[in-house]
Design a protein around this motif. Structure first.
Motif, short mmCIF file in Angstrom:
data_model
loop_
_atom_site.label_atom_id
_atom_site.label_comp_id
_atom_site.label_asym_id
_atom_site.label_seq_id
_atom_site.Cartn_x
_atom_site.Cartn_y
_atom_site.Cartn_z
N GLN A 1 2.49 19.85 -24.07
CA GLN A 1 1.31 20.24 -24.83
C GLN A 1 1.18 21.76 -24.98
O GLN A 1 0.15 22.25 -25.41
CB GLN A 1 0.06 19.63 -24.19
CG GLN A 1 0.05 18.10 -24.32
CD GLN A 1 -1.12 17.44 -23.60
OE1 GLN A 1 -2.07 18.12 -23.22
NE2 GLN A 1 -1.05 16.13 -23.44
N THR B 1 2.94 1.53 -3.31
CA THR B 1 2.09 1.91 -4.43
C THR B 1 1.92 3.42 -4.47
O THR B 1 2.09 4.07 -5.49
CB THR B 1 0.70 1.27 -4.30
OG1 THR B 1 0.89 -0.11 -4.09
CG2 THR B 1 -0.13 1.48 -5.53
N HIS B 2 1.62 3.96 -3.30
CA HIS B 2 1.37 5.39 -3.25
C HIS B 2 2.67 6.18 -3.38
O HIS B 2 2.78 7.08 -4.20
CB HIS B 2 0.65 5.73 -1.95
CG HIS B 2 0.15 7.13 -1.94
ND1 HIS B 2 -0.74 7.61 -2.88
CD2 HIS B 2 0.42 8.18 -1.13
CE1 HIS B 2 -0.99 8.88 -2.63
NE2 HIS B 2 -0.31 9.25 -1.58
N ARG C 1 4.43 5.85 -6.90
CA ARG C 1 3.72 6.34 -8.06
C ARG C 1 3.38 7.84 -7.96
O ARG C 1 3.33 8.51 -8.98
CB ARG C 1 2.44 5.53 -8.29
CG ARG C 1 2.72 4.08 -8.57
CD ARG C 1 1.48 3.36 -9.05
NE ARG C 1 1.32 3.48 -10.49
CZ ARG C 1 0.27 4.01 -11.08
NH1 ARG C 1 -0.71 4.48 -10.36
NH2 ARG C 1 0.20 4.07 -12.38
N ALA C 2 3.15 8.32 -6.73
CA ALA C 2 2.71 9.71 -6.59
C ALA C 2 3.70 10.71 -7.19
O ALA C 2 3.30 11.55 -8.01
CB ALA C 2 2.41 10.02 -5.13
N ASP D 1 5.13 -0.15 -11.93
CA ASP D 1 3.90 -0.95 -11.95
C ASP D 1 4.21 -2.44 -12.06
O ASP D 1 3.64 -3.26 -11.37
CB ASP D 1 3.01 -0.54 -13.13
CG ASP D 1 2.29 0.76 -12.84
OD1 ASP D 1 2.32 1.19 -11.67
OD2 ASP D 1 1.71 1.35 -13.77
N LEU E 1 5.73 -3.74 -8.85
CA LEU E 1 4.72 -3.87 -7.82
C LEU E 1 3.82 -5.07 -8.10
O LEU E 1 3.46 -5.82 -7.20
CB LEU E 1 3.88 -2.59 -7.72
CG LEU E 1 4.65 -1.39 -7.17
CD1 LEU E 1 3.78 -0.15 -7.19
CD2 LEU E 1 5.15 -1.65 -5.76
N ALA F 1 3.72 10.40 -10.99
CA ALA F 1 2.50 10.92 -11.62
C ALA F 1 2.51 12.44 -11.62
O ALA F 1 2.16 13.07 -12.63
CB ALA F 1 1.28 10.39 -10.88
N ALA F 2 2.95 13.05 -10.51
CA ALA F 2 2.99 14.50 -10.43
C ALA F 2 3.98 15.06 -11.46
O ALA F 2 3.66 15.98 -12.21
CB ALA F 2 3.37 14.93 -9.02
N ARG G 1 0.83 -1.20 0.00
CA ARG G 1 0.00 0.00 0.00
C ARG G 1 0.87 1.25 0.00
O ARG G 1 0.65 2.18 -0.77
CB ARG G 1 -0.91 0.01 1.23
CG ARG G 1 -2.17 -0.81 1.06
CD ARG G 1 -3.19 -0.42 2.12
NE ARG G 1 -2.68 -0.60 3.47
CZ ARG G 1 -2.68 -1.75 4.12
NH1 ARG G 1 -3.17 -2.83 3.53
NH2 ARG G 1 -2.21 -1.85 5.33
N LEU H 1 5.11 13.65 -14.21
CA LEU H 1 4.64 13.43 -15.57
C LEU H 1 3.52 14.42 -15.93
O LEU H 1 3.48 14.93 -17.05
CB LEU H 1 4.10 12.01 -15.71
CG LEU H 1 5.00 11.00 -16.42
CD1 LEU H 1 4.35 9.64 -16.42
CD2 LEU H 1 5.29 11.45 -17.85
N SER H 2 2.65 14.70 -14.97
CA SER H 2 1.55 15.63 -15.23
C SER H 2 2.12 17.00 -15.60
O SER H 2 1.64 17.65 -16.53
CB SER H 2 0.65 15.77 -14.00
OG SER H 2 0.17 14.51 -13.60
N LEU H 3 3.15 17.42 -14.88
CA LEU H 3 3.76 18.72 -15.16
C LEU H 3 4.45 18.72 -16.53
O LEU H 3 4.33 19.66 -17.30
CB LEU H 3 4.77 19.07 -14.06
CG LEU H 3 4.14 19.50 -12.73
CD1 LEU H 3 5.20 19.59 -11.64
CD2 LEU H 3 3.43 20.84 -12.88
N ARG I 1 3.72 17.01 -19.09
CA ARG I 1 2.74 17.04 -20.19
C ARG I 1 2.20 18.44 -20.44
O ARG I 1 1.84 18.77 -21.56
CB ARG I 1 1.60 16.07 -19.88
CG ARG I 1 2.06 14.65 -20.09
CD ARG I 1 0.94 13.69 -20.09
NE ARG I 1 1.49 12.35 -20.23
CZ ARG I 1 0.94 11.27 -19.71
NH1 ARG I 1 -0.18 11.38 -19.02
NH2 ARG I 1 1.50 10.10 -19.89
N ASN I 2 2.18 19.23 -19.38
CA ASN I 2 1.77 20.62 -19.57
C ASN I 2 2.75 21.34 -20.46
O ASN I 2 2.35 22.10 -21.34
CB ASN I 2 1.69 21.33 -18.21
CG ASN I 2 0.32 21.25 -17.60
OD1 ASN I 2 -0.58 21.96 -18.03
ND2 ASN I 2 0.14 20.36 -16.65
#
Lengths: 130, 456
Positions: B249, B230-231, B234-235, B278, B281, B238-239, B227, B241-243, B245-246
């Motif tokens: 794009q 995983t968090h 990945r957290a 992934d 895990l 994910a953060a 548990r 990668l999100s940035l 992509r901004n």
């Protein structure tokens, strides 16, 4: 009319990643970093849409908040605000879900890592429905 | 050996574990089942001995004992199968049945000759069975009680207070029950057998319970770890990668072609890392891991190695580690899953760099064995090495060598177990040689696909 969007997420980088495309499209964006802050902001900001992270201080804070906002005991003015839930759970836990009125009262999901273009599409869809 | 594990071993063996509720229920059910058989066999054998063998038995009292056993067993059966079972309730049934059985057996032994009865052995069987459901002091008391009861029967019979029942067909000396030496010998061997056996059974049952509990703890620790991992893993990915992509794009303004190319590369690497996390895990959560189910295909080992070396060289450079590579020209087509090979060699090279101090050296060697059927990859580092006592366990899940933990080098302990699982899946072997403080050599031997094999 400019729509107001409230982001509730405890990860400032994720908040920034969501905020940038929304602001560049002209939305009015507010943010809150916790469950408590978020509930207060819902009343003060009166958003047209809430973007809510599924995991915050606890692993279920997002679920709880969705229940408070849209569950059977929710205030009527809260029930009308659509929720877009941000989740990273889809891939890693056996607990796979899709929006379900009874179980999880949210209108849509978006997965982390966030794809800005997809986020905007989803936001536009939810605001149009409203 | 890991010191914390040794400590938990000690604390476990020191604790007395009571039988679990399920165990109590199971064993009581077993005893009730056996008792049907026991009651019926008393009836059947008495009838048989009387009608067929014409043995002079106390037929009626024996039939009565058999019936009594069946009657109280049906009462116990009903009590036990009541709808709402509580632990207390089942404990009561357990005790009542043991006491009733003890009484029935005493009468049975008396009716078949007291100290000379062949039925004495039943006490031993029952004491052994009790050892599986009762705790140690209770089993000891019962064993003591059995010795006392049999002793009492012997003494009462010997002194004539209780009329002795003789079965002449057994061919025993009619006065055997009066023979003090015989009585003492039977009591001695009966006593030692019943004590030893019940101690042994109680001990085994106890150990099984401890083992079960330890497995339970391990499972809990494992899922707790999953548990968190995983968090936590990945957290940030994910953060990030999100940035990215901004930027990718165009939400942060125009990029020069060169900047755009770099951003695309970085995003690609982060995505690769997400997949790796992934997969690892998944590997750690289930033995039937997703990668292990990927169908095997022809993969060029050399290409995979080149790619991994390129991927890992920045981290070697950052630590001023000389990354020396010597790769044979042969493409080394092997039957595997590319993602699995990336995990195997990615982990091994990453470990070599991670556990080698600044300024050290890592050698990657790729050769084709003269027989031409095997590829050998060896990765040698000048790192901290693996202590000899940790060697047998480095492939265990979540196990980390003591020196690594003491040096506070981050890790999860899921890398090598994943490597070994995949190595086995690809029909390969892995060999680890290490000397603490000097370095480690890992050698993986992979079978090569036939050069002109036809793939259906």
């Amino acid at each position: 009319m400019t729509h107001t969007i409230l982001i509730i997420d405890d990860d400032p980088d994720v908040v920034l990643a969501i905020r940038m495309p929304l602001e560049s499209t002209g939305y009015n964006v507010h943010e809150a970093g916790s469950h408590v802050e978020g509930m207060a902001a819902v009343d003060s900001v009166k958003p047209d849409l809430i973007i809510l992270d599924v995991m915050m201080d606890t692993h279920t804070a997002g679920f709880q908040m969705a229940q408070e906002l849209h569950g059977p005991d929710a205030k009527p003015e809260h029930k009308n605000i659509p929720i877009l839930m941000v989740t990273a759970l889809h891939q890693t836990t056996p607990l796979r879900f899709s929006p379900d009125e009874d179980y999880l009262p949210v209108q849509s999901f978006i997965e982390k890592p966030i794809d800005p273009n997809m986020l905007l599409e989803e936001v536009a869809k939810l605001l149009k429905k409203e | 050996m890991d010191s914390s594990l040794a400590a938990s071993d000690r604390s476990h063996s020191g604790r007395r574990l009571h039988p679990t509720f399920d165990e109590l229920c199971q064993n009581t059910r077993l005893l009730i089942g056996l008792r049907w058989v026991a009651g019926l066999s008393i009836l059947a054998s008495t009838m048989f001995a009387w009608a067929v063998l014409d043995i002079s038995l106390k037929t009626l009292p024996l039939l009565f004992v058999g019936c009594a056993v069946l009657v109280y067993n049906s009462i116990l059966y009903n009590l036990f199968n009541r709808e709402k079972k509580t632990r207390q309730h089942v404990w009561r049934v357990t005790w009542v049945q043991v006491i009733l059985d003890w009484a029935a057996m005493t009468v049975l032994v008396y009716l078949t000759g007291g100290i000379t009865s062949p039925a004495l052995i039943y006490f031993v069987i029952h004491a052994a069975l009790s050892g599986t459901i009762l705790v140690r002091w209770q089993v000891r008391s019962l064993a003591g009680l059995a010795i006392l009861l049999v002793g009492l029967l012997a003494v009462l019979g010997r002194s004539g207070w209780l009329p002795h029942i003789n079965i002449p067909e057994l061919g025993l000396d009619n006065d055997l029950y009066k023979n003090t030496t015989y009585i003492a010998a039977v009591l001695f061997f009966f006593g030692t057998t019943i004590i030893t056996l019940s101690e042994l059974v109680t001990d085994r049952a106890q150990r099984l319970r401890q083992r079960e509990q330890r497995i339970q703890h391990l499972y809990e620790a494992r899922s707790a770890f999953m548990r968190i991992a995983t968090h936590e893993l990945r957290a940030p990915l994910a953060a990030g990668l999100s940035l990215m992509r901004n930027i990718e794009q165009g939400y942060t303004g125009e990029l020069s072609p060169q900047q755009a190319a770099i951003i695309t590369r970085v995003t690609g690497r982060l995505e690769g890392l997400t997949v790796l996390v992934d997969d690892l895990l998944a590997l750690a959560t289930s033995q039937e891991a997703t990668i292990a189910q990927v169908p095997l295909e022809r993969v060029s080992l050399r290409a995979v190695l080149e790619h991994i070396i390129e991927r890992e060289s920045p981290s070697a450079e950052a630590k001023r580690i000389t990354l020396n590579t010597d790769l044979a020209d042969d493409a080394g087509m092997t039957m595997a899953a590319a993602s699995g090979l990336y995990i195997i060699f990615g982990n091994l090279l990453n470990n070599a760099i991670k556990y080698t101090p600044d300024g050290g050296r890592v050698d990657v060697l790729y050769r084709i064995a003269p027989s031409d059927r095997q590829a050998i990859v060896s990765i040698t580092d000048t790192g901290m090495g693996i202590p000899a006592e940790d060697m047998p366990r480095v492939f265990d899940e979540f196990y980390r060598a003591s020196n690594v933990k003491n040096a506070h080098i981050a890790g999860t302990g899921i890398g090598l177990p994943a490597v070994r699982m995949l190595v086995e899946r690809f029909g390969s072997t892995i060999n680890l040689e290490s000397e603490e403080g000097k370095g480690t050599t890992v050698q993986v031997t992979l079978p090569l696909a036939a050069r002109h094999s036809v793939v259906f």
